[in-house]
Design a protein around this motif. Structure first.
Motif, mmCIF file in Angstrom:
data_model
loop_
_atom_site.group_PDB
_atom_site.id
_atom_site.type_symbol
_atom_site.label_atom_id
_atom_site.label_comp_id
_atom_site.label_asym_id
_atom_site.label_seq_id
_atom_site.Cartn_x
_atom_site.Cartn_y
_atom_site.Cartn_z
ATOM 1 N N SER A 220 0.856 -1.176 0.000
ATOM 2 C CA SER A 220 0.000 0.000 0.000
ATOM 3 C C SER A 220 0.897 1.232 0.000
ATOM 4 O O SER A 220 2.106 1.144 0.271
ATOM 5 N N SER A 221 0.330 2.386 -0.310
ATOM 6 C CA SER A 221 1.124 3.608 -0.324
ATOM 7 C C SER A 221 1.711 3.904 1.056
ATOM 8 O O SER A 221 2.844 4.371 1.174
ATOM 9 N N ARG A 222 0.957 3.590 2.119
ATOM 10 C CA ARG A 222 1.486 3.849 3.461
ATOM 11 C C ARG A 222 2.609 2.875 3.809
ATOM 12 O O ARG A 222 3.570 3.248 4.502
ATOM 13 N N GLU A 223 2.497 1.643 3.360
ATOM 14 C CA GLU A 223 3.582 0.689 3.598
ATOM 15 C C GLU A 223 4.852 1.131 2.879
ATOM 16 O O GLU A 223 5.957 1.049 3.436
ATOM 17 N N LEU A 224 4.702 1.593 1.638
ATOM 18 C CA LEU A 224 5.862 2.087 0.909
ATOM 19 C C LEU A 224 6.448 3.305 1.608
ATOM 20 O O LEU A 224 7.678 3.418 1.753
ATOM 21 N N ALA A 225 5.592 4.213 2.050
ATOM 22 C CA ALA A 225 6.084 5.397 2.757
ATOM 23 C C ALA A 225 6.869 4.999 4.006
ATOM 24 O O ALA A 225 7.909 5.594 4.315
ATOM 25 N N ARG A 226 6.380 3.981 4.731
ATOM 26 C CA ARG A 226 7.086 3.519 5.930
ATOM 27 C C ARG A 226 8.484 3.016 5.566
ATOM 28 O O ARG A 226 9.468 3.290 6.261
ATOM 29 N N GLU A 227 8.576 2.288 4.445
ATOM 30 C CA GLU A 227 9.891 1.810 3.988
ATOM 31 C C GLU A 227 10.799 2.986 3.637
ATOM 32 O O GLU A 227 11.995 2.979 3.962
ATOM 33 N N LEU A 228 10.255 3.987 2.959
ATOM 34 C CA LEU A 228 11.065 5.146 2.572
ATOM 35 C C LEU A 228 11.532 5.930 3.798
ATOM 36 O O LEU A 228 12.669 6.431 3.821
ATOM 37 N N VAL A 264 2.295 8.196 -12.322
ATOM 38 C CA VAL A 264 1.595 9.352 -11.778
ATOM 39 C C VAL A 264 0.732 8.947 -10.584
ATOM 40 O O VAL A 264 0.679 9.647 -9.561
ATOM 41 N N LYS A 265 0.058 7.801 -10.671
ATOM 42 C CA LYS A 265 -0.759 7.329 -9.558
ATOM 43 C C LYS A 265 0.091 7.059 -8.318
ATOM 44 O O LYS A 265 -0.324 7.350 -7.186
ATOM 45 N N LEU A 266 1.289 6.513 -8.533
ATOM 46 C CA LEU A 266 2.167 6.254 -7.398
ATOM 47 C C LEU A 266 2.609 7.559 -6.755
ATOM 48 O O LEU A 266 2.646 7.681 -5.523
ATOM 49 N N LEU A 267 2.941 8.548 -7.567
ATOM 50 C CA LEU A 267 3.309 9.861 -7.032
ATOM 51 C C LEU A 267 2.170 10.455 -6.206
ATOM 52 O O LEU A 267 2.389 10.932 -5.081
ATOM 53 N N GLU A 268 0.966 10.425 -6.734
ATOM 54 C CA GLU A 268 -0.180 11.002 -6.032
ATOM 55 C C GLU A 268 -0.448 10.276 -4.717
ATOM 56 O O GLU A 268 -0.832 10.892 -3.717
ATOM 57 N N ALA A 269 -0.243 8.952 -4.719
ATOM 58 C CA ALA A 269 -0.519 8.171 -3.516
ATOM 59 C C ALA A 269 0.532 8.379 -2.440
ATOM 60 O O ALA A 269 0.218 8.416 -1.245
ATOM 61 N N SER A 296 -1.517 20.379 -8.484
ATOM 62 C CA SER A 296 -0.908 20.418 -7.147
ATOM 63 C C SER A 296 0.128 19.319 -6.945
ATOM 64 O O SER A 296 0.471 18.990 -5.814
ATOM 65 N N HIS A 297 0.629 18.756 -8.043
ATOM 66 C CA HIS A 297 1.572 17.647 -7.920
ATOM 67 C C HIS A 297 2.889 18.098 -7.291
ATOM 68 O O HIS A 297 3.205 19.291 -7.274
ATOM 69 N N ARG A 298 3.660 17.123 -6.810
ATOM 70 C CA ARG A 298 4.956 17.427 -6.191
ATOM 71 C C ARG A 298 6.113 16.834 -6.992
ATOM 72 O O ARG A 298 7.189 16.600 -6.441
ATOM 73 N N ALA A 299 5.938 16.623 -8.273
ATOM 74 C CA ALA A 299 7.000 15.999 -9.058
ATOM 75 C C ALA A 299 8.168 16.955 -9.251
ATOM 76 O O ALA A 299 8.007 18.059 -9.778
ATOM 77 N N ALA A 300 9.356 16.510 -8.821
ATOM 78 C CA ALA A 300 10.565 17.293 -9.072
ATOM 79 C C ALA A 300 11.064 17.090 -10.490
ATOM 80 O O ALA A 300 11.856 17.887 -10.990
ATOM 81 N N GLY A 301 10.604 16.027 -11.123
ATOM 82 C CA GLY A 301 11.035 15.745 -12.481
ATOM 83 C C GLY A 301 10.706 14.333 -12.885
ATOM 84 O O GLY A 301 9.877 13.662 -12.251
ATOM 85 N N VAL A 302 11.382 13.872 -13.908
ATOM 86 C CA VAL A 302 11.040 12.597 -14.528
ATOM 87 C C VAL A 302 12.300 11.899 -14.999
ATOM 88 O O VAL A 302 13.313 12.542 -15.300
ATOM 89 N N ALA A 303 12.232 10.587 -15.062
ATOM 90 C CA ALA A 303 13.289 9.781 -15.690
ATOM 91 C C ALA A 303 12.662 9.008 -16.833
ATOM 92 O O ALA A 303 11.593 8.414 -16.679
ATOM 93 N N PHE A 304 13.318 9.025 -17.982
ATOM 94 C CA PHE A 304 12.880 8.265 -19.144
ATOM 95 C C PHE A 304 13.899 7.161 -19.414
ATOM 96 O O PHE A 304 15.088 7.436 -19.582
ATOM 97 N N GLY A 305 13.419 5.923 -19.468
ATOM 98 C CA GLY A 305 14.283 4.791 -19.738
ATOM 99 C C GLY A 305 13.919 4.100 -21.028
ATOM 100 O O GLY A 305 14.440 4.406 -22.095
#
Length: 350
Positions: A220-228, A264-269, A296-305
Motif C-alpha cells: 500500500s502507499s502507506r507501507e511504501l512510505a514507511r519503507e522510505l 503518476v498514480k504512485l506519485l499522487e498516492a 498540485s503535484h509534487r513531481a521534481a522531475g522525470v526519468a525516461f528509460g
C-alpha cells in the motif's frame, strides 16, 4: 572551426536547480545495459538536448562510453549532466540478464522472444546478446517452451568501493524493495567506504514486495512510505541527500501511453506520506506523463528509460548498419534530435 550549436536556446538550470524547480529530466541508459555504441549515442543526443542526469550500469566501460557521449555534446554547447551509477541492495529485475541455448530451440519456432525484445538483443539465429539485454523480462513469458532463464548481475560488497572510485560518479541510484533495510544499510556503508562525494543518492522503489515475501499483494502507499522513512533515517545518518525515484511500472514506458498512469498514480498516492526530498517519476514514463499531472503535484522531475531508448532505436539501428555513430550522420542525427526534444522539452520549459 567551432562545432555547431545543437541545443535550443533556453534558460539552463543546473541539475540541483532543476530538481528544485520541477524541471529535472534524467536519461536511464539501463542498470544492465552494456551496449557501448548505443550508450555513447544516447548520452550524446540527450545531453545535447539539455537533460540533467544520466543513469548507467555500474561498469567502467559503460561510464567511459557515457562520458564520451557527454563530451561530444558539451563541445557543441551543452551543459554537462550528472553521471549516476545504479546499484541494488538485492535481487532486482533491473539487474538481470536473459539467456537461453539457441540449439534447444525448434527449427520452426517463430521466435516470439525476438519480436518482443525492445533492445534487439535476440538475434536471428543466436541467443541473447548480453551486452544489449537490460532485463525487461518480456521474452520470458513469450517463449512457448520456457527455455529462457534470467540471471541476476550481483555486485559484491568488496567490489563496490573500488568500482565507485574508478568511475567517480556525481550520484548513485540504489534500487531497494520492502523488507531490505539491513541490506540497504550495508550498501550505504560500502558507498561511504568508497570516499566518493555524491551530489545526491537516489532511492528507487515501487510497490513490489521483495523476493521471498509471503505476501502476494503489492504494498500500500502507506507501507511504501514507511519503507522510505526507514531509508531516510539511514541516509540522514550517513550524510546523504536523497532523491526518491518512484518506480510505477518498471521498464515499460515504451509499451504504450497507458503505462504513464502507473507512475503518476504512485506519485499522487505517496506524496502525502513521503519523507523529505525531491520526488521523481519513473517506471512507465513517456510523452503522456506530463499531461497526467495535476496542478498540485509534487513531481521534481522525470526519468525516461525504455521510452528514451526505443525512441532512438530505428536510427541507432540504421547507423549501426552504416558502420558509423548516429551522432556523426547529420541527416539521421537531426531527425533523432527532433524526437528527443519532443519528449523532454515539455519538462525543461514547464
Amino acid at each position: 572551426m567551432a562545432a555547431p550549436e545543437l541545443r535550443a536556446d533556453r534558460n539552463r538550470l543546473t541539475p540541483e536547480a532543476a530538481l528544485q524547480n520541477g524541471r529535472w529530466v534524467k536519461l536511464i541508459c539501463g542498470a544492465g545495459n552494456q551496449d557501448l555504441a548505443a550508450i555513447e549515442d544516447l548520452c550524446a543526443l540527450y545531453t545535447a538536448a539539455g537533460i540533467h542526469c544520466i543513469d548507467i550500469a555500474a561498469d567502467t566501460g559503460v561510464a567511459e562510453a557515457a562520458r564520451r557521449g557527454m563530451d561530444w555534446a558539451v563541445a557543441r554547447g551543452a551543459q554537462r549532466p550528472w553521471l549516476m551509477v545504479s546499484l541494488s541492495d538485492g535481487s532486482d529485475p533491473h539487474f538481470r540478464k536473459a539467456s537461453f541455448e539457441p540449439s534447444r530451440c525448434p527449427s520452426d519456432c517463430p521466435r516470439p522472444c525476438q519480436k518482443v525484445c525492445p533492445a534487439l538483443a535476440i538475434g536471428d539465429h543466436g541467443g541473447v546478446q548480453a551486452e544489449r539485454c537490460y532485463g525487461c523480462g518480456r521474452c520470458l513469458p513469450a517463449c512457448p517452451l520456457g527455455l529462457i532463464d534470467e540471471q541476476q548481475q550481483w555486485l559484491s560488497a568488496e567490489a563496490v568501493p573500488e568500482l565507485l572510485r574508478s568511475i567517480n560518479p556525481d550520484a548513485v541510484e540504489l534500487h531497494t524493495q520492502a523488507g531490505r533495510q539491513s541490506a540497504f544499510e550495508a550498501r550505504l556503508s560500502q558507498l561511504k567506504a568508497s570516499g566518493v562525494p555524491l551530489q545526491r543518492l537516489a532511492i528507487s522503489c515501487g510497490l513490489e514486495r521483495g523476493a521471498g515475501s509471503q505476501e502476494t499483494t503489492p504494498l500500500s502507499s502507506r507501507e511504501l512510505a514507511r519503507e522510505l522513512w526507514q531509508r531516510f533515517g539511514a541516509l540522514r545518518q550517513a550524510g546523504y541527500r536523497p532523491l526518491w525515484q518512484l518506480d510505477g511500472r518498471p521498464m515499460s514506458g515504451d509499451v504504450g501511453v497507458g503505462t504513464a498512469r502507473s507512475a503518476v498514480k504512485l506519485l499522487e498516492a505517496i506524496a502525502p506520506w513521503a519523507p523529505p526530498g525531491p520526488l521523481q517519476l519513473a517506471g512507465g514514463t513517456n510523452g503522456k506523463t506530463i499531461e497526467l499531472l495535476g496542478p498540485s503535484h509534487r513531481a521534481a522531475g522525470v526519468a525516461f528509460g525504455g521510452m528514451a531508448r526505443s525512441l532512438l532505436q530505428p536510427w541507432l539501428q540504421e547507423a549501426d548498419e552504416r558502420g558509423q555513430p548516429l551522432r556523426d550522420i547529420p541527416e539521421l542525427e537531426a531527425i533523432a534530435r527532433t524526437s528527443v526534444m519532443a519528449l523532454i522539452q515539455p519538462w525543461l520549459e514547464r
